[in-house]
Design an enzyme around this catalytic site. Structure first.
Site, PDB file in Angstrom:
ATOM      1  CG  HIS A  98      34.930  89.633 101.129  1.00 45.04           C
ATOM      2  ND1 HIS A  98      35.503  89.635 102.600  1.00 45.04           N
ATOM      3  CD2 HIS A  98      35.426  90.692 100.023  1.00 45.04           C
ATOM      4  CE1 HIS A  98      36.283  90.669 102.428  1.00 45.04           C
ATOM      5  NE2 HIS A  98      36.256  91.246 101.129  1.00 45.04           N
ATOM      6  CG  ASP A 114      41.670  92.192  99.633  1.00 44.19           C
ATOM      7  OD1 ASP A 114      41.812  92.290  98.724  1.00 44.19           O
ATOM      8  OD2 ASP A 114      41.317  92.814 100.328  1.00 44.19           O
ATOM      9  CG  HIS A 123      38.586  94.664 102.328  1.00 49.11           C
ATOM     10  ND1 HIS A 123      39.178  94.658 101.111  1.00 49.11           N
ATOM     11  CD2 HIS A 123      38.095  95.009 103.107  1.00 49.11           C
ATOM     12  CE1 HIS A 123      38.551  96.133 100.818  1.00 49.11           C
ATOM     13  NE2 HIS A 123      37.895  96.567 102.342  1.00 49.11           N
ATOM     14  CG  ASP A 133      41.877  96.196  98.897  1.00 51.89           C
ATOM     15  OD1 ASP A 133      42.666  95.149  99.181  1.00 51.89           O
ATOM     16  OD2 ASP A 133      41.192  95.582  98.974  1.00 51.89           O
TER      17      ASP A 133
HETATM   18 ZN   LIG Z   1      39.558  93.824  99.502  1.00 56.83          ZN
END
Ligand SMILES: [Zn+2]
Length: 311
Positions: free
Chosen positions: A129, A166, A168, A249
């Site tokens: 991120h 991931d 996200h 996740d």
């Molecule tokens: Zn994540």
């Protein structure tokens, strides 16, 4: 057998905390390292992650961002927020340097003259991120892109693929490689979900491939996204190195998202990645720990991931 697999970590990564009671916590890394103490992982080569150099970070971040992160050194017990959900304590800058440095050392190991073709960086903070000019979403430096650019600059590789499973979207990785056709970025992620980017229409210079999964999607949907959309794109790209943003996740028990992926699905994808690397990249895979917030699921997922890397 792929030959020896390298495991890189550093104790500074256990001392970094964003804030008290934060989900991206030292116990995550303790859980992973504890799982990798099992007898079956005795063959892993283990080494200490070095700090990334400023020159290595400046391949993906402007000088002002690197200087700003390294300048935050609060006293023990103090926390400095750098983003709404991201903070730093006395150990954070050092841990961020070790996480990026592990990625660089992993590239040097798999691209060097030795027998190591695969490496896993059990490090935190994560990286995907982090945007070029700001820390975000528990991330400070773009570790995966630092690795990819190092492979190009120091080892002369022309094409590097970053595969991000991931849950996200790796908005930072995408932003860093957006107009760079020498790096392919392929990501599966839940949508809608944090950080809100990663629509399938976001394609960069034809080098960005996003596959979105709705809340509740299971392992079959996850596998289909990779088998039908993302892996064929990577195959066409023929990368000389694969860097994996390995967040766990998407697991069914993870508290931060709503996918229903299981250990066997992560094992399947790791196998597929290794096979693809064998066809195009002399088998070279560098895997970096990203997210994963249910401690027992994170530990078991890291174990199946390493088992597949060692196969
Ligand atoms: Zn994540």
């Amino acid at each position: 057998m792929s030959g020896p697999v390298l495991l890189l970590t550093h104790h500074a990564c256990l001392a970094h905390e964003n804030f008290p009671d934060h989900p991206e916590c030292p116990d995550r890394l303790r859980a992973v390292l504890s799982a990798l103490e099992a007898e079956e992982f005795a063959p892993l080569l283990r080494d200490v992650a070095p700090e990334a150099t400023e020159a290595q970070l400046l391949r993906v971040h402007p000088p002002a961002h690197v200087a700003a992160i390294l300048a935050v050194r609060p006293g023990p017990g103090r926390f400095v927020p750098v983003d709404g959900d991201t903070g730093m304590n006395h150990a954070s800058a050092g841990a961020a340097l070790r996480a990026a440095g592990a990625a660089v050392a992993a590239v040097d190991a798999v691209c060097g003259p030795g027998a190591v073709l695969r490496a896993f960086c059990a490090t935190r903070p994560p990286g995907h991120h982090a945007e070029p000019e700001r820390a975000m979403g528990f991330c400070f430096f773009g570790n995966a892109v630092v690795a990819a650019r190092h492979a190009q600059a120091a080892h002369g590789l022309a094409r590097v693929a970053i595969l991000d499973f991931d849950v996200h979207h790796g908005n930072g990785t995408q932003a860093m490689v957006w107009d760079d056709p020498s790096i392919l970025f392929a990501s599966s992620h839940q949508s809608p979900c944090y950080p809100g980017t990663g629509a399938e229409a976001e394609t960069g210079a034809g080098n960005v491939f996003n596959a979105t999964l709705p809340p509740g999607a299971d392992g079959a949907a996850f596998r289909a996204a990779w088998a039908e959309h993302l892996l064929p794109a990577v195959e066409r790209f023929a990368p000389e190195l694969i860097v994996v943003s390995a967040g766990f996740d998407a697991h069914a028990r993870d508290p931060l998202a709503q996918l229903r992926v299981r250990e066997a699905d992560f094992a399947w994808l790791t196998d597929e990645i290794c096979h693809l690397a064998g066809r195009h990249a002399r088998g070279r895979v560098v895997s970096l720990l990203e997210g994963g917030y249910d401690l027992s699921a994170l530990a078991s997922c890291a174990a199946v991931h390493l088992r597949a890397l060692m196969a």
